[in-house]
Design an enzyme around this catalytic site. Structure first.
Site, PDB file in Angstrom:
ATOM      1  N   ASN A 210       0.850  -1.198   0.000  1.00  0.00           N
ATOM      2  CA  ASN A 210       0.000   0.000   0.000  1.00  0.00           C
ATOM      3  C   ASN A 210       0.879   1.239   0.000  1.00  0.00           C
ATOM      4  OD1 ASN A 210       0.462   0.840   2.876  1.00  0.00           O
ATOM      5  ND2 ASN A 210      -0.428  -1.196   3.232  1.00  0.00           N
ATOM      6  N   ASP A 280      -4.583  -6.248   5.097  1.00  0.00           N
ATOM      7  CA  ASP A 280      -5.563  -7.113   5.759  1.00  0.00           C
ATOM      8  C   ASP A 280      -5.534  -8.534   5.190  1.00  0.00           C
ATOM      9  OD1 ASP A 280      -6.555  -5.271   7.575  1.00  0.00           O
ATOM     10  OD2 ASP A 280      -7.865  -4.363   6.072  1.00  0.00           O
ATOM     11  N   LYS A 290       9.061 -16.665 -10.354  1.00  0.00           N
ATOM     12  CA  LYS A 290       8.196 -15.655 -10.969  1.00  0.00           C
ATOM     13  C   LYS A 290       7.046 -16.338 -11.722  1.00  0.00           C
ATOM     14  CE  LYS A 290       8.531 -11.904 -14.255  1.00  0.00           C
ATOM     15  NZ  LYS A 290       9.193 -11.558 -15.495  1.00  0.00           N
TER      16      LYS A 290
HETATM   17  N1  CTP Z   1      -4.263  -2.945  12.179  1.00  0.00           N
HETATM   18  C1  CTP Z   1      -3.472  -3.971  12.648  1.00  0.00           C
HETATM   19  N2  CTP Z   1      -3.476  -5.164  12.002  1.00  0.00           N
HETATM   20  C2  CTP Z   1      -4.255  -5.373  10.917  1.00  0.00           C
HETATM   21  C3  CTP Z   1      -5.060  -4.323  10.431  1.00  0.00           C
HETATM   22  C4  CTP Z   1      -5.039  -3.117  11.083  1.00  0.00           C
HETATM   23  O1  CTP Z   1      -2.773  -3.788  13.637  1.00  0.00           O
HETATM   24  N3  CTP Z   1      -4.230  -6.541  10.308  1.00  0.00           N
HETATM   25  C5  CTP Z   1      -4.269  -1.675  12.922  1.00  0.00           C
HETATM   26  C6  CTP Z   1      -3.709  -0.489  12.197  1.00  0.00           C
HETATM   27  O2  CTP Z   1      -2.319  -0.345  12.460  1.00  0.00           O
HETATM   28  C7  CTP Z   1      -4.524   0.653  12.785  1.00  0.00           C
HETATM   29  C8  CTP Z   1      -5.864   0.031  13.078  1.00  0.00           C
HETATM   30  O3  CTP Z   1      -5.626  -1.370  13.167  1.00  0.00           O
HETATM   31  O4  CTP Z   1      -3.980   1.102  13.992  1.00  0.00           O
HETATM   32  C9  CTP Z   1      -6.949   0.275  12.078  1.00  0.00           C
HETATM   33  O5  CTP Z   1      -6.509  -0.020  10.789  1.00  0.00           O
HETATM   34  P1  CTP Z   1      -7.474   0.220   9.536  1.00  0.00           P
HETATM   35  O6  CTP Z   1      -6.735  -0.226   8.305  1.00  0.00           O
HETATM   36  O7  CTP Z   1      -8.036   1.615   9.585  1.00  0.00           O
HETATM   37  O8  CTP Z   1      -8.680  -0.715   9.851  1.00  0.00           O
HETATM   38  P2  CTP Z   1      -8.948  -2.251   9.801  1.00  0.00           P
HETATM   39  O9  CTP Z   1      -9.060  -2.717  11.208  1.00  0.00           O
HETATM   40  O10 CTP Z   1      -7.980  -2.956   8.929  1.00  0.00           O
HETATM   41  O11 CTP Z   1     -10.408  -2.262   9.179  1.00  0.00           O
HETATM   42  P3  CTP Z   1     -10.894  -1.884   7.696  1.00  0.00           P
HETATM   43  O12 CTP Z   1      -9.712  -2.147   6.775  1.00  0.00           O
HETATM   44  O13 CTP Z   1     -12.039  -2.815   7.483  1.00  0.00           O
HETATM   45  O14 CTP Z   1     -11.305  -0.445   7.752  1.00  0.00           O
END
Ligand code: CTP
Length: 403
Positions: A210, A280, A290
Site C-alpha cells: 500500500n 488485511d 516468478k
Molecule cells: N491494524 C493492525 N493489524 C491489521 C489491520 C489493522 O494492527 N491486520 C491496525 C492499524 O495499524 C490501525 C488500526 O488497526 O492502527 C486500524 O486499521 P485500519 O486499516 O483503519 O482498519 P482495519 O481494522 O484494517 O479495518 P478496515 O480495513 O475494514 O477499515
C-alpha cells in the site's frame, strides 16, 4: 528550566550573530552551561572576547587549534552537550548540514552530534526562499533537525521579508516550553510503535502493498524517544531512518512478521501505538519463482486469506497498566467507523485520519486527525505537520496515563 543543561551554541556568518551573545546570556541565566563553536565568518560579526566573556568558556573555531585539549575535540564536545542551538544558521551552514560536509569545527561537530539540534536561520528573503535552501531545510526537518523559523520584517540588507532571526528571548521560550519541559515525560517507559506498510509476497518478484510511507510512525518514535522513552519501532519497508539513540528499529516485511514482533514486545511495553498500514489480506500461496503469463488466459486469480489483526490481538492481551492506541484510516462514515474500531480492539483512544482531508494521509508531510476516546469524548484537530501531530499524540498519552 535549563539548570544543569549543557548547550553548544553554534554561530555562523551573518549579521544576526550580534544577537547571539544575548542568547547565550539568557541560557546561562536559566542555569545552563554554554560552550560556543563559531565559524570563521561568524567572527566577522562578533568577537572572541564578547563570546568568551558571556559564555565563561573558551570559543572553539578551529579544528586544529593548538589550544584544543586533544585533537578529537568535536567528539568530546558532542559527548558533553545535551543539545545544540545554531544561531544564526546561514544558508551555507544549512547547505553543508544537508549534504554532510564537514570542513570546519562547527560542521564537523554537527556530523558527530546525535542529540537535538535547533537551527535558527537568518538570511536575505530571496536566499531563504531559494529552492535549494528550501529543499535543504526540508531534508534536515525530515531528519529530525528542529527549526526555529525566522520572522518577517526589515532585514539588514534593507529588504522587507522573511529571514530575520527569531529574537533570543523567543528562541529560549520555544526551546524550554516546547522541548525541555517535556523531556522526561516518558523516562523509564517502554513504547512500542508500528509503522509503514506491509508487503505480502505473491511470487519471487511481486507483492501486495500500500501507499504508506511510515512518516507518521517515525515521527511518533522520534517524539517519544525525545521525551525519554525507550522506543521499539516495528517497521515495514520505508525510505526512512531513525535518529534518536533511544529507538530500536525492527524491520519486517509482512503482516505476519509484524504480528510476531509486536506480540513479543507488547508484554514489556507501557504503551503501544499502532500506526502501520497493515495489509488485511495476503496471497494464500506464495510462489518461489516468478509467475509466467499464460498464453491461454487473459485473467489471473490470486486467492487471498486474512492476516492477523495485530491491534485487536494486542487489545486482547492488554493489561490494566498498559495503554493501547490505534489509528483509523477512513474514507466515509469516519467517526462511526473509528468508534467501532476503538471498542472492538479495546483501545484507550484512536487517531482518526480521513482520506477526504486535503494534505492528510499517505505520503504527505502533514496530517489532520481527530481523537476519539473510549469514554466517548472526541477532539477534532487541524492540519499540522506529522511531527506536530506526534507531539499532540504524546501529550494525550501523557494526560491519560499516570506516568
Ligand atoms: N491494524 C493492525 N493489524 C491489521 C489491520 C489493522 O494492527 N491486520 C491496525 C492499524 O495499524 C490501525 C488500526 O488497526 O492502527 C486500524 O486499521 P485500519 O486499516 O483503519 O482498519 P482495519 O481494522 O484494517 O479495518 P478496515 O480495513 O475494514 O477499515
Amino acid at each position: 528550566m535549563l539548570r544543569g543543561k549543557k548547550i553548544i551554541v553554534g554561530i555562523t556568518g551573518g549579521i544576526a550573530a550580534y544577537k547571539t551573545p544575548i542568547l547565550i546570556r539568557l541560557l546561562i541565566k536559566q542555569g545552563a552551561e554554554v560552550k560556543v563553536v563559531a565559524t570563521k565568518n561568524a567572527m566577522e560579526f562578533t568577537t572572541t572576547t564578547t563570546l568568551e566573556t558571556v559564555s565563561k568558556n573558551k570559543v572553539y573555531n578551529d579544528l586544529f587549534a593548538p589550544t584544543n585539549e586533544y585533537n578529537t575535540e568535536h567528539i568530546a564536545l558532542a559527548d558533553w552537550a545535551d543539545f545544540m542551538i545554531i544561531a544564526p544558521a546561514s544558508a551555507n551552514c544549512i547547505g553543508k548540514m544537508a549534504s554532510g560536509i564537514a570542513d570546519d569545527a562547527l560542521s564537523t561537530l554537527v556530523l558527530a552530534f546525535n542529540k537535538p539540534i535547533f537551527l535558527c536561520p537568518a538570511m536575505n528573503t530571496n536566499m531563504f526562499n531559494h529552492f535549494s535552501v528550501q529543499e535543504n531545510m526540508n531534508k534536515l526537518k525530515n531528519n529530525g533537525i528542529i527549526f526555529i523559523e525566522p520572522t518577517s520584517g526589515e532585514l539588514a540588507c534593507g529588504v522587507e521579508g522573511k529571514g530575520r532571526m527569531e529574537e533570543p528571548e523567543n528562541i529560549v521560550t520555544y526551546i524550554t516550553s516546547q522541548h525541555i519541559a517535556s523531556y522526561g515525560d516518558f523516562e523509564n517507559k517502554s513504547i512500542l510503535i508500528t509503522a509503514g506498510p506491509t508487503y505480502e509476497k505473491i511470487d519471487a518478484v511481486r507483492f501486495i502493498g500500500n501507499f504508506s510511507t511510515g512518516k507518521m510512525g517515525y515521527a511518533l518514535a522520534e517524539e517519544f524517544a525525545r521525551r525519554g522513552a525507550k522506543v521499539t519501532l516495528v517497521s515495514g519497508p520505508t525510505q526512512l531512518s531513525v535518529h534518536h539513540p533511544n529507538i530500536t528499529k525492527i524491520s519486517i516485511l509482512s503482516a505476519r512478521e509484524m504480528y510476531e514482533a509486536a506480540t513479543i514486545h507488547f508484554p514489556d511495553s507501557d504503551v503501544a501505538i499502532l500506526s502501520a498500514a497493515v495489509a488485511d489480506f495476503r496471497p494464500e500461496v506464495t510462489h518461489n519463482e516468478k509467475i509466467k503469463k499464460s498464453s491461454d488466459s487473459q485473467t489471473m486469480d490470486i486467492h487471498l486469506v486474512q492476516n492477523p489483526d495485530i491491534l485487536a490481538s494486542l487489545g486482547n492481551m492488554k493489561k490494566d497498566n498498559q495503554l493501547l492506541i490505534g489509528f483509523a484510516l477512513e474514507t466515509n462514515d469516519e467517526v462511526a467507523n473509528a468508534q467501532k474500531k476503538l471498542t472492538k480492539k479495546n483501545l484507550d483512544f484512536i487517531v482518526l485520519n480521513s482520506l477526504q482531508d486535503a494534505g492528510a494521509g499517505f505520503g504527505h508531510d502533514t496530517n489532520k486527525v481527530s481523537f476519539l476516546y473510549k469514554e466517548g469524548k472526541i477532539e477534532h484537530g487541524c492540519l499540522k505537520s506529522k511531527s506536530e501531530v506526534a507531539k499532540d499524540i504524546a501529550d494525550r498519552v501523557k494526560n491519560i496515563s499516570n506516568f
